[in-house]
Structure formats: structure tokens, C-alpha cells
Motif scaffolding. Sequence first.
Motif, short mmCIF file in Angstrom:
data_model
loop_
_atom_site.label_atom_id
_atom_site.label_comp_id
_atom_site.label_asym_id
_atom_site.label_seq_id
_atom_site.Cartn_x
_atom_site.Cartn_y
_atom_site.Cartn_z
N ASN A 1 -3.47 -12.70 -1.09
CA ASN A 1 -4.75 -12.01 -1.01
C ASN A 1 -4.55 -10.52 -0.77
OD1 ASN A 1 -6.19 -14.34 -1.43
ND2 ASN A 1 -6.56 -14.73 0.73
N MET A 2 -3.60 -10.17 0.09
CA MET A 2 -3.34 -8.77 0.38
C MET A 2 -2.80 -8.06 -0.85
SD MET A 2 -1.80 -8.91 4.22
CE MET A 2 -1.51 -7.16 4.28
N LYS A 3 -1.91 -8.72 -1.61
CA LYS A 3 -1.36 -8.11 -2.82
C LYS A 3 -2.47 -7.86 -3.84
CE LYS A 3 3.36 -9.84 -2.61
NZ LYS A 3 4.34 -10.73 -3.22
N SER A 4 -3.37 -8.84 -4.00
CA SER A 4 -4.45 -8.65 -4.97
C SER A 4 -5.39 -7.54 -4.50
CB SER A 4 -5.22 -9.95 -5.18
OG SER A 4 -5.86 -10.36 -4.00
N MET A 5 -5.64 -7.45 -3.19
CA MET A 5 -6.48 -6.37 -2.67
C MET A 5 -5.80 -5.03 -2.86
SD MET A 5 -8.00 -8.11 0.81
CE MET A 5 -8.32 -6.54 1.52
N ASP B 1 -6.01 -4.08 -6.43
CA ASP B 1 -7.38 -3.67 -6.72
C ASP B 1 -7.64 -2.26 -6.20
OD1 ASP B 1 -10.00 -4.07 -7.68
OD2 ASP B 1 -10.69 -4.51 -5.63
N LEU B 2 -7.16 -1.95 -4.98
CA LEU B 2 -7.34 -0.62 -4.42
C LEU B 2 -6.57 0.42 -5.23
CD1 LEU B 2 -7.19 -1.27 -0.58
CD2 LEU B 2 -9.18 -0.61 -1.94
N ASN B 3 -5.35 0.09 -5.63
CA ASN B 3 -4.57 1.01 -6.46
C ASN B 3 -5.27 1.28 -7.78
OD1 ASN B 3 -2.54 1.41 -4.64
ND2 ASN B 3 -1.19 -0.15 -5.48
N MET C 1 -6.57 4.84 -9.02
CA MET C 1 -6.15 5.41 -10.28
C MET C 1 -7.35 5.71 -11.17
SD MET C 1 -3.00 5.95 -10.10
CE MET C 1 -2.62 6.34 -11.79
N ASP C 2 -8.36 4.83 -11.14
CA ASP C 2 -9.57 5.08 -11.93
C ASP C 2 -10.27 6.34 -11.43
OD1 ASP C 2 -9.06 2.88 -13.46
OD2 ASP C 2 -10.50 1.58 -12.42
N ALA C 3 -10.39 6.49 -10.12
CA ALA C 3 -11.04 7.67 -9.55
C ALA C 3 -10.23 8.93 -9.86
CB ALA C 3 -11.20 7.50 -8.03
N TYR C 4 -8.91 8.84 -9.76
CA TYR C 4 -8.04 9.99 -10.06
C TYR C 4 -8.16 10.38 -11.53
CZ TYR C 4 -3.81 12.75 -10.59
OH TYR C 4 -2.93 13.75 -10.88
N SER C 5 -8.15 9.35 -12.42
CA SER C 5 -8.27 9.63 -13.84
C SER C 5 -9.60 10.29 -14.16
CB SER C 5 -8.15 8.34 -14.65
OG SER C 5 -6.90 7.75 -14.43
#
Length: 111
Positions: free
Chosen positions: A67-71, A74-76, A80-84
Motif C-alpha cells: 500500500n505504501m509503495k502504491s501511495m 501515486d504521489l510521485n 511529476m504531473d504538477a512539475y510537468s
Amino acid sequence: AALPKISYMKSIDIYLGVCFFMVFGALIEYACVGYTAKRIQLRKNRFLAVQKLAEEKKEEAMKQMNNMKSMELDLNQRHMDAYSMACREGRMQPPSHQPPARSHPKQATVQ
């Protein structure tokens, strides 16, 4: 037909003494083996219960890690979407991958 009383031991007296000793020894052995078998079974049951509990904890920890890896992914992805988006709008410049120039600590500076 009473036998006369004698003050020394006969071989039948020794034989009966050894027989009594063997019978009581067998009873003590039976009790010790039963007790030991019961203790071994209790330890085995306790070990299996602890092993089962450890497996459940391990599975629970693995689920939490997944669950932590998927979160984290998702956060990464959101970052990246916000940075792009910020780069496309011109609000942010991509970082340069050149390290800053540093002088050697023992290098003399001229003023």
C-alpha cells in the motif's frame, strides 16, 4: 510347617528385592515419559501458534508495504504531473544537472 527364622539373606530375598525395585522403577519411568511427552506436545503447539502469528504479522506488513509503495508511486506521479504542468506554463525551469563549482578547501584565496 513353619520355617525356622534365620539371620542371613537367602537368594529368594535378593530376588524379591530386585523385583520390587524394578516394578517401582518402571512406574517412575512411565510417569517421567508421560510428563516429558506432554511437555514436548505443549512446546510444539506453542511453537506452531507463534509461527502462525508471525506469518500473519508478516502478511500484514507486506500488505502495508505494498500500500505504501502504491501511495508513493501515486504521489510521485502527481508530483511529476504538477512539475510537468508548471514547466509547460513557464513557471518553472528544469533543473540543471551540473554540480556547482566548488573550490578546494586548502586552496588559497586571493583578495
